[in-house]
Design an enzyme around this catalytic site. Structure first.
Site, mmCIF file in Angstrom:
data_model
loop_
_atom_site.group_PDB
_atom_site.id
_atom_site.type_symbol
_atom_site.label_atom_id
_atom_site.label_comp_id
_atom_site.label_asym_id
_atom_site.label_seq_id
_atom_site.Cartn_x
_atom_site.Cartn_y
_atom_site.Cartn_z
ATOM 1 C CG ASP A 69 -0.276 -0.297 2.580
ATOM 2 O OD1 ASP A 69 0.875 -0.364 2.616
ATOM 3 O OD2 ASP A 69 -1.086 -0.147 3.456
ATOM 4 C CG ASN A 112 -8.999 1.125 10.893
ATOM 5 O OD1 ASN A 112 -8.319 0.130 10.576
ATOM 6 N ND2 ASN A 112 -9.552 2.199 10.305
ATOM 7 C CG HIS A 159 -6.104 -0.648 7.952
ATOM 8 N ND1 HIS A 159 -6.186 1.006 8.019
ATOM 9 C CD2 HIS A 159 -4.838 -0.804 8.208
ATOM 10 C CE1 HIS A 159 -4.869 1.264 8.615
ATOM 11 N NE2 HIS A 159 -4.087 0.151 8.523
ATOM 12 C CD GLU A 181 -8.670 2.817 6.223
ATOM 13 O OE1 GLU A 181 -8.638 1.956 7.291
ATOM 14 O OE2 GLU A 181 -8.400 3.902 6.618
HETATM 15 C C1 GLP Z 1 -0.946 1.402 8.257
HETATM 16 C C2 GLP Z 1 -0.591 0.629 6.926
HETATM 17 C C3 GLP Z 1 -0.466 -0.773 6.881
HETATM 18 C C4 GLP Z 1 0.270 -1.228 8.179
HETATM 19 C C5 GLP Z 1 -0.803 -0.841 9.158
HETATM 20 C C6 GLP Z 1 -0.230 -1.218 10.648
HETATM 21 O O1 GLP Z 1 -1.805 2.402 7.971
HETATM 22 N N1 GLP Z 1 -1.404 0.986 5.792
HETATM 23 O O2 GLP Z 1 0.215 -1.237 5.921
HETATM 24 O O3 GLP Z 1 0.402 -2.839 8.109
HETATM 25 O O4 GLP Z 1 -1.208 0.338 9.148
HETATM 26 O O5 GLP Z 1 0.898 -0.390 11.005
HETATM 27 P P1 GLP Z 1 1.917 -0.284 12.156
HETATM 28 O O6 GLP Z 1 2.493 -1.667 12.224
HETATM 29 O O7 GLP Z 1 2.557 0.746 11.971
HETATM 30 O O8 GLP Z 1 1.103 -0.429 13.385
#
Ligand code: GLP
Length: 237
Positions: free
Chosen positions: A64, A133, A135, A140
């Site tokens: 992403d 959340n 995702h 989302e």
């Molecule tokens: C982000 C990204 C994801 C990521 C997730 C968790 O917004 N879109 O690719 O895996 O949220 O992020 P983190 O590992 O920093 O908690």
């Protein structure tokens, strides 16, 4: 969903995750690795450095990207992957498929990534983090989810993510692989660490598939490896 494999801390999760990633490219040197950005997998990626030779043919696909940021912005997922994975493992651009954060036609950019992923033959190992959340990538919570790479509206929770929370120019949209592309991965490695993820992990472990918690769709996949640390697993008193 497998029973989560618990580790004492995030460092232990990272060591085990790095082993899974190295194993994937050892079994198949030109494996297609789909890699999340974010804080969760960083330590695992850093542990790959001692195994750079194993990645001599590996291909990387970006999960992403924050849309609407300048191409060279340090908060892009592209900058993150270049720093933590591509540069240390010497993976050149011709083995790297990515979104363009600054594309003026993000829908066309997503369609390009969809076609590129088709040409690669899909994902061998998809490394995912869990959004607060629920995702996955930028899929989302919503009444419906999309199968293919697409442009996503970002929720306020997601825009508060540390990668972009404090930058003056906010992302205007997300660019993400779709749920079918993620679920078609031959193996999925989901990493969940830290106390902040405890409620999300608890929800994830309920066997109930709901588009308002996109990670719950992983219940439909037969080969998920779920590594968690004690902090994410244990309810606070
Ligand atoms: C982000 C990204 C994801 C990521 C997730 C968790 O917004 N879109 O690719 O895996 O949220 O992020 P983190 O590992 O920093 O908690």
């Amino acid at each position: 969903m497998p029973t989560p494999r618990p580790f004492p801390d995030a460092a232990a999760v990272a060591r085990a995750a790095a082993e899974v990633i190295v194993d994937a490219v050892t079994r198949r040197p030109d494996a297609v690795l789909c890699l999340a950005a974010g804080s969760t997998p960083t330590a695992a990626y850093q542990m790959l450095r001692g195994h750079a030779a194993a990645f001599a043919a590996a291909r990387v696909v970006q999960l992403d990207e924050w849309g609407g940021l300048p191409a060279i912005h340090p908060s892009t997922c592209d900058a993150y992957l270049r720093q933590h994975v591509l540069a240390p493992l010497n993976i050149p651009d011709d083995r790297y498929t990515r979104f363009h954060a600054d594309s003026t036609n993000p829908h066309a950019d997503a369609a390009r990534v969809r076609r590129a992923l088709d040409r690669l033959g899909g994902i061998d190992l998809c490394v995912l983090g869990l959004g607060l959340n629920g995702h996955l990538g930028f899929n989302e919570p919503h009444d419906h989810l999309l199968p293919h790479a697409h442009v996503a509206a970002l929720t306020p929770t997601t825009l508060a993510h540390p990668m972009v929370a404090t930058i003056p120019t906010k992302p205007t949209h997300g660019l993400t692989l779709g749920m079918r592309e993620i679920l078609a991965s031959r193996r999925i490695l989901l990493l969940v660490t830290g106390a902040a993820k405890q409620p999300g992990l608890e929800r994830l472990l309920e066997p109930r598939v709901d588009t308002h918690f996109p990670a719950s769709l992983l219940w439909l996949h037969g080969n998920v490896t779920l590594f968690v640390d004690e902090a994410a697993l244990t309810s606070s008193p």
